[in-house]
Design an enzyme around this catalytic site. Structure first.
Site, PDB file in Angstrom:
ATOM      1  N   ASP A  72     -10.578   2.188  -3.383  1.00 38.22           N
ATOM      2  CA  ASP A  72     -11.134   1.937  -2.049  1.00 38.22           C
ATOM      3  C   ASP A  72     -12.653   1.949  -2.093  1.00 38.22           C
ATOM      4  O   ASP A  72     -13.309   1.644  -1.090  1.00 38.22           O
ATOM      5  CB  ASP A  72     -10.654   3.004  -1.056  1.00 38.22           C
ATOM      6  CG  ASP A  72      -9.329   2.605  -0.428  1.00 38.22           C
ATOM      7  OD1 ASP A  72      -8.900   1.459  -0.625  1.00 38.22           O
ATOM      8  OD2 ASP A  72      -8.727   3.450   0.252  1.00 38.22           O
ATOM      9  N   ASP A  76       0.832  -1.205   0.000  1.00 40.15           N
ATOM     10  CA  ASP A  76       0.000   0.000   0.000  1.00 40.15           C
ATOM     11  C   ASP A  76       0.871   1.262   0.000  1.00 40.15           C
ATOM     12  O   ASP A  76       2.077   1.212   0.308  1.00 40.15           O
ATOM     13  CB  ASP A  76      -0.893  -0.037   1.244  1.00 40.15           C
ATOM     14  CG  ASP A  76      -2.173   0.771   1.098  1.00 40.15           C
ATOM     15  OD1 ASP A  76      -2.299   1.528   0.113  1.00 40.15           O
ATOM     16  OD2 ASP A  76      -3.045   0.661   1.985  1.00 40.15           O
TER      17      ASP A  76
END
Ligand code: DGJ
Length: 723
Positions: A542, A472
């Site tokens: 997301d 990430d």
């Protein structure tokens, strides 16, 4: 599939069965852009004579400014007064450059680029044209790789300082195409967090237009890609020219329409906030750009990009292989979990046929929220008393694979790492260190920082015996400054960061050849071809809402195939939009990418778990087709109230079609949906309904959709050709 050079006219012709790209040396010196498009035998016409009153014999830089000619490598500081691919400041502060042909070579395959990822070159040929500025000794090598199996040309530029003094590079782009006409529409992608990669189209007008970012990452706000569409070109028809960059940092993709209505399309590293000192004897390599010509619309362009990714970018270890169905605990638990909670989720996942359990953020340091611990990649023994090792053993004992989330590029001010090395983050001495999500960015231009990351992440992955990694990156760079760079090199930080990132990723990924890596950047904030050279899939967004995902995945599919797009079924009401959508719709949309779940399965009623078990069987049966089939966008969620797409197997014997309607309306009759890519002479059976249709009927008339009932309902058709 050759690249040829005709000495008499100074003409290079790069061609395969479908495309031609033609370059001609004006006066034996300046590479002019002559043609790019559908395959031709040759271009006999003399561009120089038509566009200027001169011929090769009478051409001189003084009489005929290059300003009016389409070029392959325009540079500022000479006879071309437009912005070009390269801008250099010599030791005396001036910027003149007169790059002239100094030679060329044609080689088999494709050389690697120093420090940068790039596509592989099986079956390709590469032309390298060398240009030289005699007074300064600056040499430029223009590389063109022509593929046999895809209609793509890969381009890059290498600048060598063969002079005696160092120079400053202010601008070094990867590719330029000077189109003689400007009657195109420009398509770019724009977005935001949770709304990534929406397409925007507008006609070209005189002046500059395009997209760019200076955030230090390819970003959620845009994407290193643009396309030019000829008049009347659309999804299925017409000439489209696509450009994409193999780079993960700040970039520009720009078209300048000049006084003669010529369109100069350029792509490369963002020149703003960039400057590079090139010492005598040193070289600078630009990232690789991919140029697609497609005569069959945006769909055709996308299929070329997808083939590039599958055949030449995705590691051959993962090309055409099944990807594990995963469950990720992020939206199930966020930071609040312990070993037993994770194991109960894993057991439930195993029971419904999920292969891989992924432990997301919060397993290290003392991270109970996003305020701390990035950089301290040591197990939180309060949450995981046996550490990663015991958890991983227990997950493996269930017969599942184990995956782990990391965010190696970041540092929390509340961390042992920061207390030990406060100068390891990107910062400007004497100024506030601007936090975002309570974190700072590690300075990857530093080798000591890179070595620490490699050591500590490698140790965590080994200790956890991981099978999968989610890498990430949750913020962009601000307050640009490196404690390790001298003042004159501070503006190299953006590119040095990306080179450092590629170094770190290359070392970690190659140390774990059997581990599946997925990149992520607060969702799809670094969804680019550069990272795809290391990691075959990326978390697309997301936003897990099914209808928003129809949009995000549709925009993403302009360049990237389904095999690259992480897509998960999540809970309802959705955590980003509050929307409630049926489970089948969420699953059908997630089947448009690498499939997984992101919800607390232990809280679902038995009937939903049974449905999930059946869905998992369906995904596994269709996975090669879903991920690697030839992809067609059928209905755009950006222009209407529905979305549809399909994938067809290479031999056209199997296809899967997905249709999603957003808002239902009363009193509407069921419609027909026209399909693509099937064999018109074969008959296809819908495996679910048993209906049988001709391929021609499905493509030219359409497959009958069921009468819609309810909002956000999906329909899927799994078609197999009858023997
Ligand atoms: C952002 C990612 O996109 C999410 O999926 C999740 O991993 C969080 N970061 C964790 O902090």
């Amino acid at each position: 599939m050759p690249i040829t050079f005709e000495k008499g006219t100074g003409t290079f012709h790069l061609y395969n069965d479908h495309i031609s790209y033609v370059i001609r040396l004006a006066a034996g010196s300046y590479p002019l852009h002559v043609y790019w498009g559908r395959r031709v035998h040759a271009v006999s016409e003399d561009v120089l004579a038509r566009l200027t009153p001169y011929t090769d014999a009478t051409f001189s830089l003084h009489e005929t400014p290059l300003d009016r000619l389409p070029q392959e490598c325009p540079v500022f500081g000479g006879a071309d007064l437009r912005e070009g691919m390269l801008h250099i400041r010599h030791a005396d502060g001036t910027s003149a450059l007169d790059l002239r042909y100094a030679g060329h070579r044609i080689s088999q395959g494709k050389p690697k680029l120093e420090g940068l990822p790039c596509a592989r070159g099986e079956g390709a040929q590469t032309l390298t044209i060398t240009l030289c500025d005699a007074p300064s000794g600056i040499t430029v090598e223009l590389a063109y790789t022509l593929y046999e199996d895809i209609d793509i040309i890969a381009r890059s530029m290498r600048i060598v300082n063969s002079g005696m003094q160092s120079v400053q590079i202010d601008r070094a782009l990867s590719a330029c195409v000077d189109f003689e006409q400007a009657d195109f529409s420009l398509l770019t992608l724009s977005g935001a967090w949770a709304r990534e990669r929406a397409p925007y189209m507008r006609p070209l007008v005189p002046g500059d237009q395009g997209t760019s970012t200076a955030r230090g990452a390819s970003s959620v706000q845009t994407s290193p890609f643009m396309a030019l569409l000829a008049p009347n070109a659309d999804e299925t028809h017409g000439d489209v020219y696509g450009f994409a960059l193999c780079y993960s940092g700040s970039f520009t993709a720009n078209v300048h329409v000049d006084q003669q209505f010529m369109a100069r399309a350029q792509i490369g590293i963002q020149p703003f906030n960039f400057c590079w000192t090139l010492e005598a004897g040193a070289s600078f390599q630009t990232p690789e750009a991919y140029l697609v010509y497609a005569p069959d619309g945006l769909g055709g362009m996308s299929r070329q990009f997808h083939a590039l990714v599958h055949r030449h970018i995705t590691s051959s270890r993962y090309a055409n292989t099944a990807r594990p169905l995963l469950v990720n605990n992020w939206e199930a638990t966020y930071f609040q979990f312990d070993e037993e909670k994770l194991l109960s989720l894993a057991r439930c996942a195993k029971d419904v046929g999920i292969d891989l359990f992924v432990l997301d953020d919060g397993w290290f340091g003392h991270r109970d929220d996003d305020h701390s611990s990035l950089g301290d990649w040591f197990d939180d023994l309060h949450k995981l008393p046996g550490g990663l090792t015991r958890l991983s053993e227990q997950i493996h004992a269930l017969g599942m694979k184990f995956g782990l989330w990391v965010e190696p590029e970041m540092i929390s001010p509340d961390s042992d790492l920061y207390r030990a090395h406060p100068d390891w983050c990107i910062h400007v001495p004497g100024r506030e260190r601007l936090e975002s999500r309570h974190q700072l960015v590690l300075d990857l231009s530093r080798s000591d920082v890179r070595d620490y990351i490699v050591e500590v992440i490698t140790a965590a992955l080994r200790r956890g015996h991981v099978d999968y990694v989610k890498w990430d990156m949750n913020r962009n760079i601000s307050m640009w400054g490196s404690a390790a760079l001298p003042p004159e090199r501070q503006q190299e930080l953006g590119h040095r960061y990306i080179l450092g990132l590629y170094d770190v990723m290359g070392r970690i990924v190659s140390a774990f050849p059997d581990v599946l890596f997925e990149s992520c950047a607060g969702g799809g904030g670094r969804f680019d071809l550069g990272l795809m050279c290391f990691m075959p899939q990326a978390w697309c967004s997301d936003d897990t809402d099914a209808w928003m995902r129809c949009r995000i995945q549709s925009g993403t599919s302009l360049v990237f195939p389904p095999s690259t797009m992480g897509a998960h079924v999540s809970a309802v009401p959705n955590h980003q939009t509050g929307r409630i959508t049926p489970l089948f719709t969420r699953a059908a949309v997630a089947m448009g990418g690498t499939y997984g779940y992101e919800l607390d399965l232990t809280k679902l009623p038995q009937e939903e778990l049974d449905e999930i078990r059946a869905l998992n069987r369906r995904v596994k049966a269709m996975q090669p087709l879903l991920l690697y089939g030839t992809f067609y966008r059928l209905r755009s969620p950006f222009t209407g109230s529905d979305a549809a797409w399909m994938s067809v197997s290479q031999d056209r014997s199997e296809a899967v079609v997905t249709y999603v309607l957003s808002l239902a309306e009363p009193n509407v009759q069921p419609k027909l949906l026209r399909l693509e890519g099937l064999d018109p002479d074969r008959r296809y059976r819908d495996e679910d309904s048993g209906g049988v249709y001709g391929g021609d009927e499905l493509m030219f008339r359409g497959i009958p959709l069921k009468k819609p009932w309810g909002d956000f309902v999906a329909q899927q058709f799994h078609l197999t050709a009858e023997a």
